[in-house]
Motif scaffolding. Structure first.
Motif, PDB file in Angstrom:
ATOM      1  N   GLY A 126       0.803  -1.211   0.000  1.00 14.07           N
ATOM      2  CA  GLY A 126       0.000   0.000   0.000  1.00 14.07           C
ATOM      3  C   GLY A 126       0.838   1.264   0.000  1.00 14.07           C
ATOM      4  N   VAL A 127       0.193   2.369   0.364  1.00 11.67           N
ATOM      5  CA  VAL A 127       0.800   3.699   0.324  1.00 11.67           C
ATOM      6  C   VAL A 127       1.187   4.126   1.732  1.00 11.67           C
ATOM      7  N   TYR A 145      -4.020  -0.020   4.021  1.00 13.57           N
ATOM      8  CA  TYR A 145      -3.056   0.121   2.937  1.00 13.57           C
ATOM      9  C   TYR A 145      -2.837   1.577   2.507  1.00 13.57           C
ATOM     10  N   TRP A 146      -3.330   2.514   3.303  1.00 15.48           N
ATOM     11  CA  TRP A 146      -3.104   3.920   2.982  1.00 15.48           C
ATOM     12  C   TRP A 146      -2.871   4.679   4.298  1.00 15.48           C
ATOM     13  N   VAL A 147      -1.609   5.045   4.527  1.00 17.32           N
ATOM     14  CA  VAL A 147      -1.204   5.686   5.762  1.00 17.32           C
ATOM     15  C   VAL A 147      -0.501   6.998   5.440  1.00 17.32           C
ATOM     16  N   SER A 148      -0.905   8.060   6.149  1.00 14.84           N
ATOM     17  CA  SER A 148      -0.351   9.382   5.917  1.00 14.84           C
ATOM     18  C   SER A 148       0.247   9.937   7.209  1.00 14.84           C
ATOM     19  N   ILE A 149       1.417  10.566   7.091  1.00 16.27           N
ATOM     20  CA  ILE A 149       2.122  11.119   8.254  1.00 16.27           C
ATOM     21  C   ILE A 149       2.293  12.615   8.043  1.00 16.27           C
ATOM     22  N   SER A 150       1.934  13.377   9.055  1.00 16.54           N
ATOM     23  CA  SER A 150       2.054  14.840   8.971  1.00 16.54           C
ATOM     24  C   SER A 150       2.601  15.383  10.296  1.00 16.54           C
ATOM     25  N   GLN A 151       3.240  16.561  10.218  1.00 18.27           N
ATOM     26  CA  GLN A 151       3.763  17.187  11.433  1.00 18.27           C
ATOM     27  C   GLN A 151       2.623  17.897  12.151  1.00 18.27           C
TER      28      GLN A 151
END
Length: 315
Positions: free
Chosen positions: A264-265, A307-313
């Motif tokens: 995934g992403v 399958y779709w994980v996003s990381i942000s500050q």
């Protein structure tokens, strides 16, 4: 309603295909094949998939004969791919662009997140990293490992074996000079790192003398040139023990590396990517690693799906 082909039908289709590839069929063989195809709608469906497979994998016969597989081995390889395509609802994919399918032909392979170690006939040991595929060709003149995709770490065996030992990638060949080294097939380039002794590198399109790398050195090379030599540390091969070891490394690089071990992403925004990270992380538990990073850094890890994980500050 047309009957769906089962495994035995696919086995028969694979047998006919291999037989026709090895030599032109006789009139009697062609008549027998025609009777088989017409005797059951499932036979016709299986053969139609065989023809689709042949169109989309035009190099398949050459790939089979290149390694001089026996007819039995060829049937197994063809059958394996037929079953995968049937099970995935094959509808005319461009198989050459899908590594997971084209790598069905590999002698040894790993899935995403999987690692494995194999020992070859000469005693050499090959570690395969995540999503990796290799072919092995030993003959009287050479010992050759073809790296189709991914990353391997090699420890050559039998010091008394006079045959040259090569690893071949899309960009060229690496010759082992009694050594332990890693090779990573990247997009349009190959990355090599030496842990023990030496290797020599010969790009496909370069006629000059091979470049020699010593222990502790690494380099990226393309088909027409070899880049600048840089230090190669033992920690860069920690993946063979299921570890990712980083020291003051941008989070973006860490996330890209973790992304190799999960489907995934896995994405990281620009602000978060600049944060610095040090530590030792387990590659077989990427969700736990992400949780630990979130606990120790000013970041937010959001799961839209598995399958779709996003990381942000966060600040």
């Amino acid at each position: 309603m047309t009957a769906a082909p089962d495994r035995k039908v696919f086995e028969a289709a694979a047998s006919w295909y291999v037989q026709f590839q090895s030599e032109p069929p006789s009139p009697a063989q062609r008549q027998a094949w025609q009777q088989w195809v017409e005797s059951n709608p499932a036979h016709l469906a299986a053969w139609n998939q065989m023809e689709q497979l042949q169109r989309h994998l035009g190099a398949m016969p050459r790939d089979l004969t290149r390694r001089a597989l026996s007819p039995t081995q060829q049937r197994r390889q063809v059958l394996k791919l037929l079953l995968i395509l049937a099970g995935s609802g094959y509808v005319g994919w461009n198989v050459q662009k899908h590594t997971a399918l084209s790598n069905v032909w590999a002698d040894y392979s790993t899935k995403v997140g999987q690692r494995r170690s194999i020992e070859l006939a000469d005693g050499s040991q090959i570690h395969l990293n995540t999503n990796t595929a290799i072919d092995v060709l030993f003959d009287g003149q050479q010992r050759l490992i073809r790296l189709r995709s991914g990353e391997i770490l090699v420890r050559t065996g039998k010091l008394g074996d006079s045959r040259a030992f090569f690893v071949e990638t899309e960009e060229g060949r690496i010759q082992a000079l009694g050594t332990r080294f890693s090779v990573h097939q990247l997009s349009a380039k190959t990355r090599v790192g030496v842990l023990e002794d030496r290797v020599s590198i010969q790009p496909n399109d370069q006629q000059s003398s091979p470049r020699v790398l010593n222990a502790g050195e690494g380099v990226d090379f393309r088909s027409d040139r070899v880049g600048a030599i840089h230090p190669y540390k033992l920690s860069e091969a920690a993946w063979i023990n299921g570890q990712l070891i980083v020291l003051d490394t941008p989070l973006g690089e860490v996330i890209r590396e973790l992304g190799r071990y999960r489907s995934g992403v896995l994405q990281c925004d620009e602000r978060a990517a600049r944060l610095r990270v040090s530590g030792t992380f387990r590659l077989d538990s990427t969700d736990a690693v992400l949780a630990n990073l979130q606990a120790s850094l000013p970041i937010n890890v959001r799961y839209f799906t598995r399958y779709w994980v996003s990381i942000s500050q966060t600040v």
